[in-house]
Design a protein around this motif. Sequence first.
Motif, PDB file in Angstrom:
ATOM      1  N   MET A 148       0.814  -1.083  -0.199  1.00  0.00           N
ATOM      2  CA  MET A 148       0.363  -0.176  -0.009  1.00  0.00           C
ATOM      3  C   MET A 148       0.933   1.132  -0.619  1.00  0.00           C
ATOM      4  SD  MET A 148      -3.190  -0.613  -0.385  1.00  0.00           S
ATOM      5  CE  MET A 148      -4.013   0.634   0.067  1.00  0.00           C
ATOM      6  N   PHE A 149       1.927   1.388   0.988  1.00  0.00           N
ATOM      7  CA  PHE A 149       3.077   2.616   1.020  1.00  0.00           C
ATOM      8  C   PHE A 149       2.907   2.505  -0.760  1.00  0.00           C
ATOM      9  CE2 PHE A 149       4.486   1.754   5.562  1.00  0.00           C
ATOM     10  CZ  PHE A 149       3.158   2.354   5.623  1.00  0.00           C
ATOM     11  N   VAL A 150       3.846   2.202  -1.454  1.00  0.00           N
ATOM     12  CA  VAL A 150       4.199   1.284  -2.714  1.00  0.00           C
ATOM     13  C   VAL A 150       3.200   2.492  -3.825  1.00  0.00           C
ATOM     14  CG1 VAL A 150       5.630   0.272  -4.732  1.00  0.00           C
ATOM     15  CG2 VAL A 150       6.146  -0.006  -2.726  1.00  0.00           C
ATOM     16  N   CYS A 151       2.218   1.897  -3.511  1.00  0.00           N
ATOM     17  CA  CYS A 151       1.389   2.242  -4.150  1.00  0.00           C
ATOM     18  C   CYS A 151       0.857   3.657  -4.561  1.00  0.00           C
ATOM     19  CB  CYS A 151      -0.212   1.477  -4.130  1.00  0.00           C
ATOM     20  SG  CYS A 151      -0.298  -0.243  -4.909  1.00  0.00           S
ATOM     21  N   THR A 152       0.991   3.800  -2.572  1.00  0.00           N
ATOM     22  CA  THR A 152       0.516   6.048  -2.493  1.00  0.00           C
ATOM     23  C   THR A 152       1.855   6.410  -3.134  1.00  0.00           C
ATOM     24  OG1 THR A 152      -0.500   4.822  -0.426  1.00  0.00           O
ATOM     25  CG2 THR A 152       0.212   7.434  -0.545  1.00  0.00           C
ATOM     26  N   GLY A 153       2.909   5.741  -2.763  1.00  0.00           N
ATOM     27  CA  GLY A 153       4.104   6.721  -3.262  1.00  0.00           C
ATOM     28  C   GLY A 153       3.900   6.893  -4.377  1.00  0.00           C
ATOM     29  N   VAL A 154       3.576   6.127  -5.604  1.00  0.00           N
ATOM     30  CA  VAL A 154       3.699   6.065  -7.159  1.00  0.00           C
ATOM     31  C   VAL A 154       2.215   6.885  -7.590  1.00  0.00           C
ATOM     32  CG1 VAL A 154       3.181   5.359  -9.184  1.00  0.00           C
ATOM     33  CG2 VAL A 154       4.718   4.258  -7.032  1.00  0.00           C
TER      34      VAL A 154
END
Length: 399
Positions: free
Chosen positions: A369-375
């Motif tokens: 979820m952090f990766v998705c948000t960061g992108v």
Amino acid sequence: MSRSSPLNAVLGSSAFWRYSATASLMRAPVLMAAVALTTTSILMTGTLAAGAVLAAWYVGGTVVATPVMVHVVGLLPLRRVLRWQMFAHAVLWVGIAACWLTGSAPWISAMLAAGAGAIIAGNGGAVRALMSGTVPAEAARSASTVDVTFLDILIFLAPLAAALASLIHPVAPVATVAVVGFAAAAAVSLTSRRIVAHGDQGREHPHRRGGRLRWDAQGVSWILFSAVIGLYFGAMEVGAPGLVVTYGFEVSLAWMIFLVLSATSVFGGWVDASRPQSTSEDRWALVGAASMSAGCLLLAFTPPLAWAVIGLLLTGLPVATLLGLRSHRIDVHVSPPQRAGYLSWAFAAQNAGFACASLLLAHVSQPTMFVCTGVLVPLALLLALRTRHPRARVVTSAR
């Protein structure tokens, strides 16, 4: 900081302070709702289950009624809608309190909670639309960030007030929601002719009411951005207990994450509101999105604790800046009759993003979820910044 800085213009505007006081009263009941219901439930039944069910009915009513309430906001004078919205919401909360006191059938309180949620739908955007015209045009961007900063503070103070009310009586938290709602309805009436001080942006023109929302590409792009920011909030707030457990702390310390995020957002909001007007708006926003992206990606790799704290700070710093920019761009580029509707949908999209992140966390890992948000955050911001209103292109070319 010079005396003529945008921040000083905002803080020196009596109209803005009247708006902020009224807006806080109108926003507080929604922010108190879940804590009030679960606190009363624990004190009356020994478990939060009944309160959690009512909170779900409340949120469900809000989601279902949003399209209808956005249409109502477009058809009727804004302050009249808000006045009766807050009054009806408070009356229904009196009914919920009465159900707790009398031990009425659960379905009655559930229907009242759903009705209260439906009545208050679209309130966030409608309240924000009142801010238009309370400060000079050159200070409007700073005012938008200050407004979000005040909301950050209220997000903590309002639930705290509801929880403290339980010291008076087990049903006092629910009653407090009603009392604040009645106060908000009165405040809208008392300030309805005095909030607007600069220009006619916030004045209501019956012949220009919006009715059904019309397509506005820039407004829609900021609604999409709001949904992505909602994903960030869901990943952080719903995932907070898991984050503290990952680093070996008790789950009860999850509130520390909320405190850090709120404090950094307030600080970032102050920096944003007091920066020189000559700073490139788009470039400043992209720096904020890059900070949030870097923080999310850093947290995704579960770094040592010190780096995790840095990641948390990086994600929190630009929150007020980005949300302030979102509301300001809708305020400036969407036509006045459509403004409250688009702001309402932006807030609804943010809540939908939050709910989506909550659901996804049940099926995917928090680092994912952090990766998705960061992108997604910088991509959504880029899309919103590059989507221009046709009128903006005409004015630019004319210059």
